[in-house]
Motif scaffolding. Structure first.
Motif, short mmCIF file in Angstrom:
data_model
loop_
_atom_site.label_atom_id
_atom_site.label_comp_id
_atom_site.label_asym_id
_atom_site.label_seq_id
_atom_site.Cartn_x
_atom_site.Cartn_y
_atom_site.Cartn_z
N SER A 173 25.45 6.20 -20.70
CA SER A 173 26.14 4.90 -20.63
C SER A 173 25.64 3.97 -21.72
CB SER A 173 25.92 4.25 -19.27
OG SER A 173 26.27 5.12 -18.25
N ILE A 191 26.96 5.10 -25.06
CA ILE A 191 28.38 4.76 -25.23
C ILE A 191 28.53 3.25 -25.43
CG2 ILE A 191 30.64 4.77 -24.12
CD1 ILE A 191 29.71 7.32 -22.63
N GLN A 223 39.28 5.60 -24.20
CA GLN A 223 38.00 6.29 -24.16
C GLN A 223 37.52 6.44 -22.72
OE1 GLN A 223 39.03 4.34 -26.52
NE2 GLN A 223 37.77 4.39 -28.36
N LEU A 283 36.73 9.86 -20.79
CA LEU A 283 35.45 10.10 -20.12
C LEU A 283 35.66 10.46 -18.65
CD1 LEU A 283 33.38 7.26 -21.78
CD2 LEU A 283 32.82 9.69 -21.87
N ILE A 296 33.21 11.75 -15.88
CA ILE A 296 32.25 10.66 -15.68
C ILE A 296 32.63 9.94 -14.38
CG2 ILE A 296 33.36 8.65 -16.79
CD1 ILE A 296 30.67 8.24 -18.25
N ALA A 324 30.96 4.78 -15.47
CA ALA A 324 31.92 4.16 -16.38
C ALA A 324 31.75 2.64 -16.33
CB ALA A 324 33.34 4.55 -16.01
N ASN A 335 34.14 17.92 -14.35
CA ASN A 335 33.07 18.07 -15.33
C ASN A 335 32.55 19.50 -15.43
OD1 ASN A 335 29.72 17.66 -15.63
ND2 ASN A 335 31.04 16.71 -17.15
N LEU A 367 36.42 10.96 -28.46
CA LEU A 367 35.95 9.57 -28.57
C LEU A 367 35.73 9.28 -30.05
CD1 LEU A 367 33.35 9.41 -25.67
CD2 LEU A 367 35.75 8.77 -25.63
N ASN A 377 30.75 14.55 -29.42
CA ASN A 377 31.91 14.72 -28.55
C ASN A 377 31.81 16.01 -27.74
OD1 ASN A 377 34.37 12.89 -28.42
ND2 ASN A 377 33.78 12.70 -30.57
N ILE A 426 29.42 15.58 -24.80
CA ILE A 426 29.62 14.54 -23.79
C ILE A 426 29.74 15.10 -22.36
CG2 ILE A 426 31.41 12.92 -22.95
CD1 ILE A 426 31.23 11.63 -25.72
N ILE A 464 27.24 14.12 -19.37
CA ILE A 464 27.70 13.55 -18.09
C ILE A 464 27.05 14.32 -16.94
CG2 ILE A 464 29.71 13.33 -16.56
CD1 ILE A 464 31.37 12.69 -19.08
#
Lengths: 384, 229
Positions: free
Chosen positions: A4, A7, A284, A288, A293, A298, B84, B97, B105, B108, B112
């Motif tokens: 987080s 990002i 985005q 995610l 996510i 988020a 995921n 992204l 990317n 990611i 997560i």
């Protein structure tokens, strides 16, 4: 959390102009908040100082007689009555008529001892000479200039009881307050008591309270009242300065209101920028979320953005605020180059400004964070 | 062979006031390790079906079972975990992204899941990028890559967590035919190598012909379902 943060940082970086502008916005808000709070505090301190600075906060006089018999009051016990009591002194005032160069004027001869300085800072205001044992007196510079007096010159004194004395000048002082300088002169307490036949007599006891407890003067004076018999009258500065107090109160309230509005506008500023940022980054966030996510994570992206903005804004804002204060104290000065308002920058004010920035940033990012929670990835994917 | 995915009587309506039915009682069983093409005219409901399978959208009625578990019984956090760990998505419009590099990317979904990137994970991401032929652009920002490159990054990203199922919605929809073939070769390779199940929406007949099974959707219904032997 690490993701987080990463990002959040990238989002802020990808919109540099927007980020810089909002940080500036927070900075200016925090700088103004810090400036106003310290300015008002400084203003009030200097007002209080000017009013009661070279003065005691509580005074004890006799209710029934002109003088207090010092043996009746144990100064040590008075001291121990309340640990907010910092200094105690007592003096004997003799009302007299002084005669210099065929001129007569009223003069109070105040017999003092070493403890007098702890409240009235006399030594700091002595411009030449010193207090000497014996029949010596310290006079204000006003008379020195008016009558061209020198140390060791003699003046004639006619006391209330018509007895006359001759006193020698051992020095001059200047408080800079005409009412004081025109009426007061000083000599050693014991010598005054002996000379004017007032053995063990004093006119009043003066009590100084530590600065941070100055507003508790009324409570302390109540304690003293309970301790002493009814023969004494106890005055405190708050009773005598009600106008000043209500003025200060009004000032505090208006200062707080201004600060609140500044902070509210900062909150609204951050909030609107972050709300726009949620829209800008909707795609985005949708990606995610499709990648798995969780909503909380988020949302934390926007909270972290808020915290980053708040922290940077706070640091720059505090630096700006301090610069502003330094400029103010350097350029807004009296003719003698002392600042109009003496401002001290305290750690607590800086920490407060910092916390205000961080808390308001977190508050401001709550709505965008919630908004990002509600964002549905399918809306982004279906609408491309 | 074992079924990894089961679709039971799925109906989907859109619209609040005027109900518009997009899917009609869809029933499907997908075998583990199979390579399936979903074809159909645009507006036939095939994308909706894929999004519903991927838990991005919810069916109005009916159930999706992934590995024997019913999706609609799961919390949103659990669904996020499934997306995921079990599923990999490849979309027509890549959806990288833009603020992150190709390598980032790809990592990611891993981040997560695990929070921290290990050396091994980074190594694996680099291998995946190599596998899709992108070892040279790993540190370029996603926004600086060509369409074909972006799509290959998206494939590597879909693979990083070793998903059981990959859902691809016209992954070559806006790519030239040469790139299209390269990408399908990559997907087919992965299918064979890792026994990953593929559900691919495509308009490309050549690609569809290469699949193990072709499911044709028409007006929200399964119109044709051909399995190769």
């Amino acid at each position: 959390m690490k993701l987080s943060y990463k990002i959040a940082k990238r989002f802020l970086k990808s919109n540099k102009n927007q980020t810089v502008l909002i940080i500036l916005g927070i900075s200016v808000g925090i700088a103004v908040q810090l400036f106003i709070s310290l300015l008002i505090t400084g203003l009030q301190e200097s007002l209080i100082n000017k009013t009661i600075g070279n003065n005691s906060q509580i005074s004890i006089t006799s209710f029934t007689q002109d003088y207090i018999n010092k043996e009746e009051i144990n100064i040590n016990n008075l001291y121990n009555l309340d640990d907010k009591i910092e200094d105690i002194t007592y003096y004997l005032d003799i009302n007299s008529l002084a005669n210099i160069s065929d001129d007569n004027f009223n003069l109070i001869i105040r017999g003092i001892d070493d403890s007098y300085d702890s409240i009235y800072n006399l030594n700091k205001h002595i411009t030449s000479g010193k207090i000497k044992r014996g029949n010596y007196i310290i006079l204000s510079e006003n008379y020195k200039n008016k009558y061209n007096l020198k140390i060791n010159d003699a003046i004639k004194i006619l006391a209330n009881d018509q007895s006359t004395f001759e006193l020698k000048i051992s020095g001059f002082y200047k408080y800079g307050v005409k009412a004081l300088d025109d009426t007061l002169s000083f000599m050693n307490l014991n010598d005054a008591q002996n000379l004017f036949d007032k053995k063990n007599k004093i006119s009043s006891i003066q009590i100084g309270i530590s600065n941070k407890n100055i507003f508790q003067a009324d409570e302390i004076s109540k304690n003293i009242d309970n301790y002493l018999s009814n023969n004494y009258e106890i005055d405190n500065w708050k009773e005598n300065n009600e106008d000043l107090l209500s003025g200060l109160n009004g000032q505090s309230i208006s200062s707080i209101i201004i600060q609140i509005f500044v902070v509210v506008s900062v909150v609204l500023g951050i909030s609107s920028v972050l709300a726009i940022s949620v829209m800008q980054k909707a795609k985005q966030i949708g990606i995610l979320k499709a990648m798995g996510i969780k909503n909380k994570k988020a949302a934390s992206i926007f909270l972290i953005q808020g915290i980053i903005l708040g922290t940077l804004g706070a640091i720059i804002g505090i630096i700006l605020g301090i610069i502003l204060l330094l400029l103010f104290t350097t350029f807004a000065t009296n003719p003698d180059n002392t600042p109009i308002v003496e401002i001290t920058i305290t750690y607590i004010s800086i920490i407060t400004a910092f916390l205000v920035a961080i808390i308001s940033s977190i508050l401001a990012s709550l709505i965008p964070a919630l908004k990002s929670c509600k964002l549905n990835p399918i809306d982004i994917i279906r609408n491309n | 062979m074992k079924n990894i995915l089961e679709i039971r009587k799925v109906n989907k309506f859109y619209g609040d006031q005027i109900k518009n039915q997009v899917l009609f009682d869809i029933n499907l069983l997908i075998e583990e390790g199979s390579f399936n093409a979903i074809i159909g005219a645009s507006g036939s409901g095939k994308s909706t079906l894929l999004n519903i399978i991927g838990s991005l959208d919810v069916p109005t009625s009916g159930e999706i079972l992934i590995g024997g578990r019913i999706e609609s019984h799961m919390t949103s956090d659990r669904l996020a975990e499934i997306r995921n760990e079990v599923l990999g998505f490849i979309f027509q419009f890549h959806y990288l992204l833009p603020e992150f590099t190709a390598l980032e990317n790809v990592l990611i979904p891993y981040q997560i899941k695990h929070g921290k990137i290990t050396k091994e994970a980074k190594q694996r991401a680099l291998e995946l990028l190599k596998e899709v032929g992108l070892e040279k652009v790993e540190n370029n920002l996603a926004s600086n890559l060509s369409g074909g490159e972006q799509q290959r990054v998206a494939i590597a990203r879909a693979l990083i967590n070793n998903p059981k199922i990959i859902l691809a919605d016209e992954p070559t929809g806006n790519l030239d035919s040469k790139t299209t073939n390269i990408i399908y070769d990559i997907l087919r390779n992965i299918n064979k190598k890792y026994n990953t199940t593929f559900l691919i929406i495509t308009h490309d007949e050549n690609i569809a012909k290469k699949a193990d099974r072709i499911i044709e959707i028409k007006d929200g219904k399964i119109f044709n379902d051909t399995k190769k032997d």
